[in-house]
Design an enzyme around this catalytic site. Structure first.
Site, mmCIF file in Angstrom:
data_model
loop_
_atom_site.group_PDB
_atom_site.id
_atom_site.type_symbol
_atom_site.label_atom_id
_atom_site.label_comp_id
_atom_site.label_asym_id
_atom_site.label_seq_id
_atom_site.Cartn_x
_atom_site.Cartn_y
_atom_site.Cartn_z
ATOM 1 N N ASN A 165 29.796 -23.611 -58.105
ATOM 2 C CA ASN A 165 29.143 -23.305 -56.834
ATOM 3 C C ASN A 165 29.206 -21.803 -56.551
ATOM 4 O O ASN A 165 30.143 -21.309 -55.936
ATOM 5 C CB ASN A 165 29.843 -24.097 -55.726
ATOM 6 C CG ASN A 165 29.138 -23.979 -54.397
ATOM 7 O OD1 ASN A 165 28.234 -23.180 -54.226
ATOM 8 N ND2 ASN A 165 29.557 -24.796 -53.448
ATOM 9 N N GLY B 204 15.516 -30.960 -50.606
ATOM 10 C CA GLY B 204 14.645 -31.759 -49.744
ATOM 11 C C GLY B 204 14.141 -33.054 -50.337
ATOM 12 O O GLY B 204 13.276 -33.706 -49.749
ATOM 13 N N GLY C 74 20.071 -34.791 -51.410
ATOM 14 C CA GLY C 74 21.083 -34.257 -50.498
ATOM 15 C C GLY C 74 20.964 -34.809 -49.092
ATOM 16 O O GLY C 74 21.380 -35.928 -48.794
ATOM 17 N N CYS D 271 27.309 -21.093 -52.163
ATOM 18 C CA CYS D 271 27.572 -21.583 -50.815
ATOM 19 C C CYS D 271 27.378 -20.440 -49.823
ATOM 20 O O CYS D 271 28.039 -19.406 -49.926
ATOM 21 C CB CYS D 271 28.984 -22.144 -50.664
ATOM 22 S SG CYS D 271 29.293 -22.680 -48.963
#
Lengths: 258, 303
Positions: free
Chosen positions: B127, B244, B265, B130
């Site tokens: 990640n 999305g 998500g 973030c």
């Protein structure tokens, strides 16, 4: 069990200014165990608005497979919900969260139920169940003004009911705390739902009494996965935080850091 | 023949659908609703070396067809994730992709080294994107040289393939993608959220306590799709696409643009059953397209 169901609108009425009482029917009602749980409502089948709206359950009728919720049409989501007509469907996820521990109160006990504004509805199912169990509830219900007062009669049928308004236009003038100060103090516990300052005031007023507080927080998923609605806990609590949606929304007094 | 099966580095997916990191916790909440073994994989919540309590609330705000969040990588810390969450997940026949986060490069290396030893962790997702933490996160994902260096450092210690999660908050995402590929990444996951803001119209102040948050949901799909399309042209390593995704059609679009699998998500918050629903209806859509196997969709836009 949490279910998702398209439930049917049985009835919808504006029972006070911008306050709506909506009754839905469907099998999901079978899963509703007690007072103080909530449902997560999708008000539109489109992406607008996107997220669900958490709304507390005001009363449950297992025989008819119906439940009623009372909400304030305030934002875009609840305004859309308020125009749903009988026969239309509403996408409901629930029941969610843990309700009030109704069996903490024993037969013959006197308990105090304190509600503020749109925190009043879950206390109705709670009061019904307490009365069924032979408990004597005293209701202290606070509202902004006379035009947003609701369910005075329904609560009165279950026990002594004191209405308080901030502007004094109905019932007592002021806040719930001023009425509480004048009440008998030999009750065994209190149950409350409403704005944070009210919950805090109650907790401070009755540090020695057993109490159960229902919290409200901005939610995402409603099932404990997104970590949007976390609250810090007090030092006496063994965990660092709680999630209002899945650990609550009802917590014993002293758990959540207010 | 399983029409939905997809093979990726470290991952043998029974279907290309998985919940995205941060939108599924460590699976426990959704396990009450359905059997997690139906999922292609699970991307677990970002794990850091230490326990993190995250940002103050409000942490989420709804926006037009989307939402902002600034949770702040709340997680129980490496030790507990390995000993409790991952062990609990072993009951499911689903590979886990562990999302790795930290403040310093050493933190990423430490988490990667330890967590990649768990037997159900089949891949890591680094990640570097973030947007909601002051240090680490996105600061590693916006400089190609730093992104490549971190990828190489993690790759050196990981026992499983390494995917790097890209940030859309960059000028040239193709450049970052090429950099992490050069750094040794086995795959790319994209996109993380777009930095956004919502104000309280009455006060003029941000709704989210953190000020800014990461935008997700259907609102970001066109941006995510464009970026997957772009990156697919620049790299030869596989892409797990996200941004999305809510419907079967969204899955088709991302795979056509070049994704080999996809993650769902925000849609999990709207409909907790969305992943199994998509998996169930994907074959019908393949029939409608006259496509035999889901892998035939991958990169269709570029052919």
């Amino acid at each position: 069990m949490i279910r998702k169901e398209r439930m049917k609108v049985i009835e919808q009425n504006e029972i006070a200014r911008n306050i709506y009482e909506l009754t839905l029917s469907g099998q999901l009602v079978e899963e509703m165990k007690g007072a103080g749980q909530f449902v997560h409502i999708r008000v539109s089948d489109s992406y607008e608005p996107l997220l669900r709206r958490p709304i507390s359950i005001a009363s449950i009728n297992h025989e008819l497979e119906q439940f009623t919720m009372i909400y304030r049409a305030e934002g875009r989501g609840t305004s859309l919900l308020s125009i749903k007509k009988p026969g239309e469907e509403v996408d409901v996820l629930g029941p969610l969260g843990n309700g009030f521990p109704v069996h903490e109160a024993k037969k013959g006990d006197t308990v105090i139920l304190v509600g503020g504004g749109i925190g009043v509805p879950p206390l109705y199912e709670l009061s019904k169940r307490l009365v069924e169990n032979g408990v004597k509830p005293i209701h202290v219900l606070g509202f902004q003004s006379h035009d947003v007062v609701f369910y005075e009669e329904k609560f009165s049928e279950l026990g002594d009911t004191h209405i308080v308004t901030v502007d004094g236009s109905q019932g007592h003038l002021g806040f719930v705390t001023s009425v509480l100060a004048e009440l008998q103090q030999d009750f065994s516990m209190y149950f409350t739902c409403g704005p944070l300052p009210m919950l805090e005031a109650l907790q401070n007023m009755y540090p020695k009494k057993k109490g159960f507080l229902s919290f409200e927080e901005r939610m995402g998923c409603g099932i404990g996965a997104c970590f949007a609605c976390v609250c810090k806990t007090t030092e006496q609590c063994s965990v660092d935080y709680v999630k209002v949606c899945s650990d609550g929304p009802v917590f014993p007094a002293g758990v959540v850091h207010i | 023949m399983n029409r939905l099966k997809v093979e990726l580095p470290g991952l043998s997916l029974k279907n290309p659908i998985m919940p995205a990191s941060g939108c599924f916790g460590f699976g426990k909440e959704y396990a009450k609703l359905y059997d997690l073994s139906v999922l292609g994989a699970i991307m677990i919540k970002a794990t850091t070396v230490e326990t993190r309590l995250g940002n103050p609330t409000p942490r989420v705000a709804e926006t037009a067809s989307g939402m902002l969040n600034a949770i702040g990588l709340q997680n129980p810390g490496l030790e507990k994730v390995i000993a409790e969450e991952l062990v609990w997940l072993e009951q499911y026949d689903t590979p886990i992709i562990a999302n790795v986060a930290g403040t310093l490069m050493e933190d990423y290396v430490e988490v990667a080294k330890q967590i990649s030893k768990s037997k159900n962790v089949h891949a890591l997702e680094i990640n570097i994107s973030c947007p909601n933490v002051k240090c680490g996160g996105i600061t590693f994902g916006t400089d190609p040289a730093v992104a490549a260096e971190l990828t190489a450092a993690v790759k050196a210690v990981s026992e499983v393939p390494v995917y790097v999660k890209l940030s859309p908050n960059v000028t040239d995402i193709g450049e970052i993608a090429r950099a992490v590929e050069a750094g040794g990444a086995d795959g790319i996951t994209m996109i993380n959220t777009l930095i956004g803001m919502r104000l309280d119209t009455r006060t003029g102040k941000p709704v989210i306590a953190n000020g800014t948050g990461g935008l997700s949901g259907p609102a970001v799909k066109p941006v995510a799709l464009r970026m997957v399309y772009e990156v697919a042209k620049h790299v030869s390593i596989p892409i797990i696409g996200m941004g999305g995704i809510t419907t079967v059609d969204d899955v088709i679009d991302f795979m056509s643009a070049g994704a080999s699998a996809v993650a769902v998500g925000t849609a999990n918050f709207v409909d907790p059953f969305v992943c199994p629903t998509i998996i169930e209806h994907l074959p019908e859509k393949l029939d409608w397209l006259g496509i035999n196997h889901v892998s035939e969709l991958i990169g269709r836009s570029h052919r």
